[in-house]
Structures are given as C-alpha cells and as structure tokens.
Design a protein around this motif. Structure first.
Motif, PDB file in Angstrom:
ATOM      1  N   THR A 216      11.548 104.723 -17.558  1.00 22.70           N
ATOM      2  CA  THR A 216      11.195 103.600 -17.799  1.00 22.70           C
ATOM      3  C   THR A 216      11.767 103.037 -19.371  1.00 22.70           C
ATOM      4  O   THR A 216      12.073 101.971 -19.923  1.00 22.70           O
ATOM      5  CB  THR A 216       9.660 103.388 -17.919  1.00 22.70           C
ATOM      6  N   ALA A 217      11.589 104.292 -20.437  1.00 19.63           N
ATOM      7  CA  ALA A 217      12.174 104.048 -21.722  1.00 19.63           C
ATOM      8  C   ALA A 217      13.673 103.678 -21.656  1.00 19.63           C
ATOM      9  O   ALA A 217      14.144 102.820 -22.385  1.00 19.63           O
ATOM     10  CB  ALA A 217      11.905 105.357 -22.385  1.00 19.63           C
ATOM     11  N   LEU A 218      14.391 104.401 -20.909  1.00 22.26           N
ATOM     12  CA  LEU A 218      15.926 103.959 -20.757  1.00 22.26           C
ATOM     13  C   LEU A 218      16.309 102.708 -20.221  1.00 22.26           C
ATOM     14  O   LEU A 218      16.915 101.724 -20.875  1.00 22.26           O
ATOM     15  CB  LEU A 218      16.475 104.882 -19.662  1.00 22.26           C
ATOM     16  N   ALA A 219      15.339 102.140 -19.208  1.00 25.17           N
ATOM     17  CA  ALA A 219      15.263 100.844 -18.965  1.00 25.17           C
ATOM     18  C   ALA A 219      15.109  99.769 -19.936  1.00 25.17           C
ATOM     19  O   ALA A 219      15.823  98.618 -20.158  1.00 25.17           O
ATOM     20  CB  ALA A 219      14.535 100.402 -17.795  1.00 25.17           C
ATOM     21  N   GLY A 220      13.872 100.147 -20.714  1.00 24.08           N
ATOM     22  CA  GLY A 220      13.632  99.361 -21.917  1.00 24.08           C
ATOM     23  C   GLY A 220      14.702  99.153 -22.865  1.00 24.08           C
ATOM     24  O   GLY A 220      15.026  98.220 -23.782  1.00 24.08           O
ATOM     25  N   GLY A 221      15.289 100.424 -23.155  1.00 23.24           N
ATOM     26  CA  GLY A 221      16.252 100.696 -24.181  1.00 23.24           C
ATOM     27  C   GLY A 221      17.650  99.808 -23.703  1.00 23.24           C
ATOM     28  O   GLY A 221      18.087  98.919 -24.660  1.00 23.24           O
ATOM     29  N   ILE A 222      17.938  99.828 -22.540  1.00 28.87           N
ATOM     30  CA  ILE A 222      19.210  99.146 -22.045  1.00 28.87           C
ATOM     31  C   ILE A 222      18.769  97.499 -22.187  1.00 28.87           C
ATOM     32  O   ILE A 222      19.597  96.776 -22.547  1.00 28.87           O
ATOM     33  CB  ILE A 222      19.414  99.380 -20.720  1.00 28.87           C
ATOM     34  N   LEU A 223      17.568  96.922 -21.951  1.00 32.72           N
ATOM     35  CA  LEU A 223      17.488  95.511 -22.022  1.00 32.72           C
ATOM     36  C   LEU A 223      17.148  95.279 -23.408  1.00 32.72           C
ATOM     37  O   LEU A 223      17.449  93.966 -23.614  1.00 32.72           O
ATOM     38  CB  LEU A 223      16.049  95.321 -21.275  1.00 32.72           C
ATOM     39  N   GLY A 258      14.533 108.084 -10.284  1.00 41.56           N
ATOM     40  CA  GLY A 258      14.355 107.548 -11.818  1.00 41.56           C
ATOM     41  C   GLY A 258      15.708 106.621 -11.838  1.00 41.56           C
ATOM     42  O   GLY A 258      15.443 105.613 -12.336  1.00 41.56           O
ATOM     43  N   LEU A 259      16.853 106.843 -11.432  1.00 44.38           N
ATOM     44  CA  LEU A 259      18.064 105.947 -11.472  1.00 44.38           C
ATOM     45  C   LEU A 259      17.655 104.593 -10.644  1.00 44.38           C
ATOM     46  O   LEU A 259      17.773 103.600 -10.942  1.00 44.38           O
ATOM     47  CB  LEU A 259      19.253 106.411 -10.885  1.00 44.38           C
ATOM     48  N   MET A 260      16.797 104.834  -9.441  1.00 46.18           N
ATOM     49  CA  MET A 260      16.475 103.709  -8.682  1.00 46.18           C
ATOM     50  C   MET A 260      15.559 102.776  -9.428  1.00 46.18           C
ATOM     51  O   MET A 260      15.539 101.514  -9.403  1.00 46.18           O
ATOM     52  CB  MET A 260      15.888 104.127  -7.334  1.00 46.18           C
ATOM     53  N   TRP A 261      14.547 103.397 -10.157  1.00 42.67           N
ATOM     54  CA  TRP A 261      13.496 102.662 -10.796  1.00 42.67           C
ATOM     55  C   TRP A 261      14.082 102.078 -11.967  1.00 42.67           C
ATOM     56  O   TRP A 261      13.843 100.900 -12.238  1.00 42.67           O
ATOM     57  CB  TRP A 261      12.494 103.725 -11.312  1.00 42.67           C
ATOM     58  N   MET A 262      14.969 102.631 -12.694  1.00 38.74           N
ATOM     59  CA  MET A 262      15.581 102.166 -13.717  1.00 38.74           C
ATOM     60  C   MET A 262      16.358 100.806 -13.355  1.00 38.74           C
ATOM     61  O   MET A 262      16.202  99.570 -14.054  1.00 38.74           O
ATOM     62  CB  MET A 262      16.706 103.214 -14.426  1.00 38.74           C
ATOM     63  N   LEU A 263      17.245 100.741 -12.337  1.00 34.97           N
ATOM     64  CA  LEU A 263      17.951  99.758 -11.792  1.00 34.97           C
ATOM     65  C   LEU A 263      17.048  98.589 -11.400  1.00 34.97           C
ATOM     66  O   LEU A 263      17.466  97.498 -11.633  1.00 34.97           O
ATOM     67  CB  LEU A 263      18.708 100.185 -10.618  1.00 34.97           C
ATOM     68  N   VAL A 264      15.985  98.940 -10.827  1.00 30.58           N
ATOM     69  CA  VAL A 264      14.989  97.928 -10.261  1.00 30.58           C
ATOM     70  C   VAL A 264      14.417  97.049 -11.632  1.00 30.58           C
ATOM     71  O   VAL A 264      14.247  95.862 -11.524  1.00 30.58           O
ATOM     72  CB  VAL A 264      13.554  98.421  -9.623  1.00 30.58           C
ATOM     73  N   LEU A 265      14.349  97.790 -12.643  1.00 31.39           N
ATOM     74  CA  LEU A 265      13.659  97.195 -13.927  1.00 31.39           C
ATOM     75  C   LEU A 265      14.851  96.217 -14.709  1.00 31.39           C
ATOM     76  O   LEU A 265      14.639  95.395 -15.210  1.00 31.39           O
ATOM     77  CB  LEU A 265      13.399  98.138 -14.893  1.00 31.39           C
ATOM     78  N   VAL A 266      16.108  96.630 -14.657  1.00 35.54           N
ATOM     79  CA  VAL A 266      17.252  96.149 -15.452  1.00 35.54           C
ATOM     80  C   VAL A 266      18.063  95.269 -14.515  1.00 35.54           C
ATOM     81  O   VAL A 266      18.740  94.182 -15.176  1.00 35.54           O
ATOM     82  CB  VAL A 266      18.017  97.214 -16.127  1.00 35.54           C
ATOM     83  N   LEU A 267      18.481  95.347 -13.440  1.00 42.01           N
ATOM     84  CA  LEU A 267      19.387  94.531 -12.758  1.00 42.01           C
ATOM     85  C   LEU A 267      18.979  93.002 -12.561  1.00 42.01           C
ATOM     86  O   LEU A 267      19.840  92.188 -12.526  1.00 42.01           O
ATOM     87  CB  LEU A 267      19.458  95.196 -11.308  1.00 42.01           C
TER      88      LEU A 267
END
Length: 580
Positions: A216-223, A258-267
């Motif tokens: 989740t933190a990785l997704a937030g950082g990417i956004l 984790g990768l799937m969850w991150m992609l759901v958040l950022v894509l």
C-alpha cells in the motif's frame, strides 16, 4: 555496535530494566512517555505540532514549487476535473496526481464547512504535508522499534521531527513530506520481514499486516512521485541480496498478491490520464522530469558531496550525534539491523550524489535510517570519544548563526528588528548552549533533548515570527489585497515582468502573464482591468499605451524582493481611466 557487545544488537530490541539517565528533568519526561506506545505516540504528535505549526498558517505562498502545486490543485477544484493536471493552460505532468487529490479534498472540505475564500488560503494546501510530516515521525518511531528500545524509538522520532529539512517540508504544499511517510512505512514493514528472516523465525502463518503496509505504501508513493519510491526499495533489496547471497525473505512480502494489490490502486488513474493525454504524461514525467535530473536541470546542478556538506544543516540537531555515531555504526555494519539500515541509506545516497541535479529534499527519505542508526549507537553508549566530540558545539552554532541571519535579514528588508522574536531566540541559544556544555558520550541523550528544545524555540522565532514579517519577500499577497479593495466587480489582471506562480494563485487563474506591450493592450480592452507592471517593463508598457492612445492611472505601487530571481522589484498597478 562493536564485537565485544553481544547484545543489544540492531534488530534485537529489548527494554532497559533501569533508567538510562536519572537526574535530568527532560530524561524524566522521556521515562514517563516511554511507559506505553500510546503515550509515546501522543508525545511525538505534540512535539511535531510544536515544531511544525509556527508559521504554518501565516507564511504566504512560497515560489515557485509550492505555488505551482497549489495553483494546479486550485484549478482542479475550480474545474471539477480531477484527472488532468494544469497550471493555467499549460499541462503540469511532472508528478502524478496523488498530492493534488489530497489537497483538493482538504480545500473542498473547508469550502463545504463554510470557510470563506478557502481556495486562496495556502495553509489548507499545506495540510497534507503537515499530516505527512507528523505521520513520518510516528512511522520513524514504529520502524525504530524493530531495532532499538521504545525509549530509543522516541528519540529517533524526535530527531526526525526536529530536523531542519523536515521542518521546511512540513510547511510547503508539495509532495516530499507525504512521500517520506510512504517510504518510511514501506521500509519499516520490509525491515520487520527481513529481521524476522535473519532471526530464523519461520511462522506457520506469516502475518499479512507487513505485506499490506508495504505494498500500500508503494502504491501511495507511486501516485505521489512516480517510481522514485521504488529506487529506495529496490536498491535496499539488491544490496541485502548481495551481502546475504540470498533474497528468499522477499517471499514473506507476498509479492504476487502484493503486486496485484498495488496495480489495483495505481492503474485506474494512469489509465485515465493515458486516455486523456496519451503518452504526454509519461514523456513529461519520466523523460523530461525524472531522467532529465541526471543532467543539471533548472540550474540545480552541484558536484558530488553536496548532500554531505548540506547534511550538517538540514539534519540539525541530529547531525552532531550522527557524526559521533558514524565510527561505531561502521564497525557494526555486518549486524543484521545495521546492515539493513545501511542498505537503506548508502546506495541511494551515492546515487543522489552522482546525479547532476541536486535539491536538498531529495535525500529526505534517507534521514530516518540515519536517525535510527544514531540512536542505536547512543543507546549502547559507544559514541565516538575522538575529535568528533567537538561536533557538540554544532548544537549552539546553528541557532547562533540562524539568529544572526534572521535578525539582520529582517532589519535589512523591513527596517524592523522584530523584537517579538528575541525572547525565543534567546531561549534557543540557551538550550543549544546547554546541549553543548553538558555533552558527555555516556549521557548524550540529555544533550540531544536540550537540542530538540532549542529547535522548538528556533522554529517559533524563525517560522512563526520573523518570516511572516518579511512582507517584501512576498509581493503577491500585497498585490492580491490591492485588487480585492477595488470598487469595480470582477477585476481582471495582466502581469508584465513578474510572472511568479504565487501571483496567479493569489490573483486568479485568469491572470494573464505577458510583457509590457501586452499589458497595455489588455488594459485597453475594457473596464475593471488592471495591469501589474514591474519597473523593468514600464518603458515598453508606456510606449505601447501611447501608440494605442490608452489613458490610464496608477492605482498603487508595491516594492518587494523576488527571491526566486534574487533581485529587488517594484510593481506598479495601472488601471484604465475611469476604473476605480
């Protein structure tokens, strides 16, 4: 952190049975708040507010980055378009949408609650940065608990909260404080997974909480700032894999899910912006912004060693102890905890030193690792006893130098000595002096706490009193105030010679940025129009006005200093004849 100390090792925290530093009131306060996690968190929250709130509400918008971010968010709120990112008519695709969404949510909420003129109150746009800074302090505490005692974790949080660089970023409406929060969350979760593997723990059901926080933190950082957060994470993983000759512990982070969850958040947003702008966003953000930093971008080039030299100011008051801790940290580099923290710190630091474009805040996500390493050495009382001890004088030198600088600057710019700040400056000097004079390597905690108190008083003096009083540095609010006081309804403005983003933010998105001739043409197109003409553009304005037969009056003149360009300015506000 030397071979003769079997325990405590980094990554094997334990609570002390006895008070570390009896006899000190500040240490007694630390004893009190270290009794529970709730007390520790509330204490760090209170300290963060004391350090970050002075000046938060009354420092005007800062050019140029803060004003650009705020204006782009303001246009999102005005247009209702929360996909595209623009500054006036120009696209602003250097960073993803995360910080704009956060700022928009705050401004929209304030407007819904009835706060008048919410869209031009810069402190509303700073609230995500304040949340990010305080959250980063609390997460530094949480991360440090994997390496040191609860008391030590509080000290690590205090070092971060009082650091000069975080204090600056907490007051700026931009991405870096919130990015720090995401980096510390990701690195703290990864640290727990790594240290669990190093200790040989093999739970039947590994916890999901750490992977959830990490991804989740990785997704937030990417956004927030694109792939930059991946730099810190991947360099740390690569370094540990080389040193350990294994990276099997990564499976405990549940990478597939984790990768799937991150992609759901950022894509979703990346798909939406691609649908709107095609490849333009990716070309601008990755090609023209991130990769361009390998060259000297926007005149921000500097040689290697720049961040090391600046560290002694930007990490004050923790910098002095960090210097004394460095030899012991290096001796402990093969311990699992120290190895992890150094893998977080050193590869990324080297990359930033080698990249040509350098700005102070680039290395901010590495500071929590330094804070925790420093506290690890402090807890085991193995700080350097060599010439490095002379660095304790730095606790007094910085407040002394800053005090002279701000007082002299205030007198030079406003002809006022800002007497209200003097008692706080005196208190900062006194506590800084105590930190220096009382320093002993076995009681370094006492000096650090005094230095943190010094930082609090210095923040009140500099950010809370002196900076808001330096009105010549902030001409845009004065111009906006002059336009609000006109009699006509719906004034329109054109600016010549002064094109800072803060002017657009304060006077309106429709403000035309042009030259002297263009300002004269604009003024002749109707009533309730104002030309904001800097003195260097007045000649071309007057020549064009004469050529087109424009009749105009001078409403007022505002003198100031454009610190973005390093020059004094004088802006005349012209109005067409008949406009009041």
């Amino acid at each position: 952190m030397v071979e003769t100390y079997a325990r405590p090792r980094f990554g094997e925290p334990r609570e002390p049975k006895n008070r570390v530093n009896p006899g000190s009131r500040l240490a007694g306060l630390l004893d009190l708040v270290a009794a529970s996690h709730l007390r520790a968190a509330l204490f760090l929250l209170a300290c963060g507010l004391v350090l970050f709130l002075p000046g938060f509400f009354n420092i005007p918008p800062i050019d140029r980055d803060e004003a650009r971010f705020a204006q782009a968010t303001k246009q999102m709120v005005e247009s209702g378009d929360f996909i595209d990112i623009r500054f006036q008519e120009d696209v602003r695709y250097k960073k993803p949408v995360g910080i704009y969404w956060m700022q928009s949510a705050v401004v929209e909420t304030a407007s819904a609650l009835g706060l008048p003129r919410a869209e031009v109150r810069i402190w509303l746009y700073r609230i995500p940065s304040l949340i990010g800074a305080i959250g980063a302090v609390l997460l530094t505490y949480w991360t440090a608990l994997a390496f040191v005692t609860r008391r030590g974790a509080i000290l690590a949080g205090l070092i971060m909260a009082s650091s000069v660089l975080l204090g600056v970023e907490a007051r700026l409406a931009k991405t870096d404080a919130m990015l720090l929060l995401t980096v510390v969350a990701a690195m703290g979760a990864m640290a727990r997974v790594y240290l669990s593997w190093q200790r040989g723990e093999d739970p039947v059901r590994p916890p999901w909480s750490w992977p959830v926080i990490f991804w989740t933190a990785l997704a937030g950082g990417i956004l927030l700032k694109g792939p930059l957060i991946l730099l810190f994470v991947l360099l740390t993983i690569a370094t540990l894999a080389i040193l350990d000759r294994s990276a099997t512990w990564l499976w405990r982070l549940r990478p597939v899910w984790g990768l799937m969850w991150m992609l759901v958040l950022v894509l979703p947003w990346f798909v939406a912006i691609y649908w709107r702008a095609g490849e333009t966003f990716f070309t601008d953000s990755v090609g023209r912004d991130m990769l361009a930093k390998f060259a000297a971008q926007e005149s921000h080039g500097a040689p290697p060693g720049f961040y090391l030299a600046l560290f002694w100011i930007t990490f004050w008051p923790g910098a002095a102890l960090a210097g004394m801790a460095a030899p012991a940290v290096w001796r402990a580099r093969r311990e699992p905890g120290a190895q992890y923290l150094l893998a977080w710190l050193m590869p990324s630091w080297i990359v930033f030193e080698l990249v040509m474009t350098k700005l102070p805040h680039y290395v901010l996500p590495l500071y929590p690792a330094i804070a925790i390493l420093t506290v690890g050495a402090l807890e085991r009382r193995i700080l350097s006893r060599s010439w490095l001890m002379r660095g304790a004088a730095w606790w007094f030198v910085i407040p002394a130098g800053a005090s002279v600088l701000v007082v002299v600057g205030a007198i030079a710019l406003t002809r006022q000595p800002v007497f209200l700040a003097w008692p706080f400056i005196a208190a900062a000097l006194i506590f800084g002096l105590f930190a220096w004079w009382l320093y002993e390597d076995s009681r370094a905690e006492r000096s650090l706490l005094n230095a943190v108190v010094s930082a609090m008083f210095l923040a009140i003096a500099v950010y809370g009193i002196v900076l808001p009083s330096l009105t010549p540095l902030f001409p845009s609010p004065e111009i906006a105030r002059a336009l609000r006081n006109v009699v006509c309804v719906g004034p329109k403005a054109a600016a010549a010679g002064f094109h800072e983003p803060s002017l657009v933010f304060m006077t309106g998105t429709s403000t035309l940025l042009t030259d002297g001739s263009g300002a004269a043409d604009f003024l002749g197109q109707g009533s309730c129009r104002f030309a904001l003409v800097e003195s260097r553009s007045e000649r071309s304005f007057a020549a064009r006005a004469e050529a087109i037969g424009l009749r105009y009056n001078v409403a007022s003149r505002i003198d100031g200093y454009n610190f973005s360009q390093g020059k004094a300015i004088s802006i005349a506000i012209f109005r067409s004849e008949g406009t009041e």
